[in-house]
Design a protein around this motif. Structure first.
Motif: not given
Length: 238
Positions: A54, A56, A60, A106
């Motif tokens: 991902e 997004s 992270y 997350y």
């Protein structure tokens, strides 16, 4: 859960499968000056980003890489030849805790969730009870029957091996009860009896045999009782 599994896979690949021994040796010698340390950190970040799948998650993944590097640097600077095993365990546990924290972060959850979960407190209490506290209790109870030549039989044993074996067997029994596999307890007890049979036969000491048997039965009894109590408490939760 699936995100954690993917990140754990990335960790296994980065820390074990795709990290050559030459990298490890170079890091231990040069520490923060080793270029392979930064290759290693970059590899973890890339693997985490790719396996998460991902866009997004990229920030992270970067955070995972940075924290991984910091943890490795701490280990490299503080570990000694005699403490490598300890630091290896601490290092791996810390990495896994970081992955858990990243997953919770997350997914917009907080670590406080665990502290508010009654099931967590019941389980962790049961598990900790079966480690050192149970070992001390058993040792205290059976000390009155300790054979005089007990130490002579321990000369060829690994340091504190009996203690760790007892802890592991109790945790196994605890897990078997919570998962409903009572029959596995019988197999575990039988397996231990088979391995111990040779030692006790060679010892030709009835007192030692009785001493070991008492300790084993008390250990299994504590584990079974703890498992049943924890299971009962969990069933009472709303």
């Amino acid at each position: 859960m699936i995100l954690f599994i993917k990140l754990f896979l990335a960790h296994l690949l980065g820390d074990f499968i795709w990290q050559p021994n030459s990298w490890v040796a170079d890091k231990e010698i040069k520490k923060h000056k080793s270029i392979y340390l930064y290759f290693h950190v970059l590899l973890h970040g890339v693997l985490a980003a790719i396996l998460a799948g991902e866009i997004s998650f990229i920030p992270y993944a970067v955070l995972i890489a940075i924290l991984h590097g910091i943890i490795d640097l701490i280990k490299l600077n503080f570990q000694k030849d005699k403490t490598k095993r300890t630091w290896f365990v601490v290092d791996q546990i810390t990495h896994i805790l970081v992955l858990i924290g990243i997953v919770l972060l997350y997914q917009n959850k907080t670590v406080i969730y665990f502290w508010q979960d009654n099931e967590f407190w019941i389980l962790i209490t049961g598990i900790l009870l079966l480690t050192k506290p149970a070992s001390i209790f058993i040792k205290t109870i059976i000390s009155i029957w300790a054979p005089e030549n007990e130490n002579s039989h321990q000369d060829n044993s690994l340091i504190a091996a009996g203690n760790y074996i007892g802890i592991l067997e109790r945790l196994f029994v605890f897990g078997f009860i919570l998962t409903g596999h009572f029959e596995a307890i019988g197999f575990l007890l039988a397996a231990k009896s088979i391995f111990r049979f040779g030692d006790l036969k060679e010892a030709k000491d009835r007192k030692l045999t009785e001493y070991v048997l008492i300790g084993t039965l008390i250990s299994f009894g504590i584990a079974i009782l703890a498992g049943i109590l924890v299971q009962a408490l969990l069933l009472q939760l709303p």
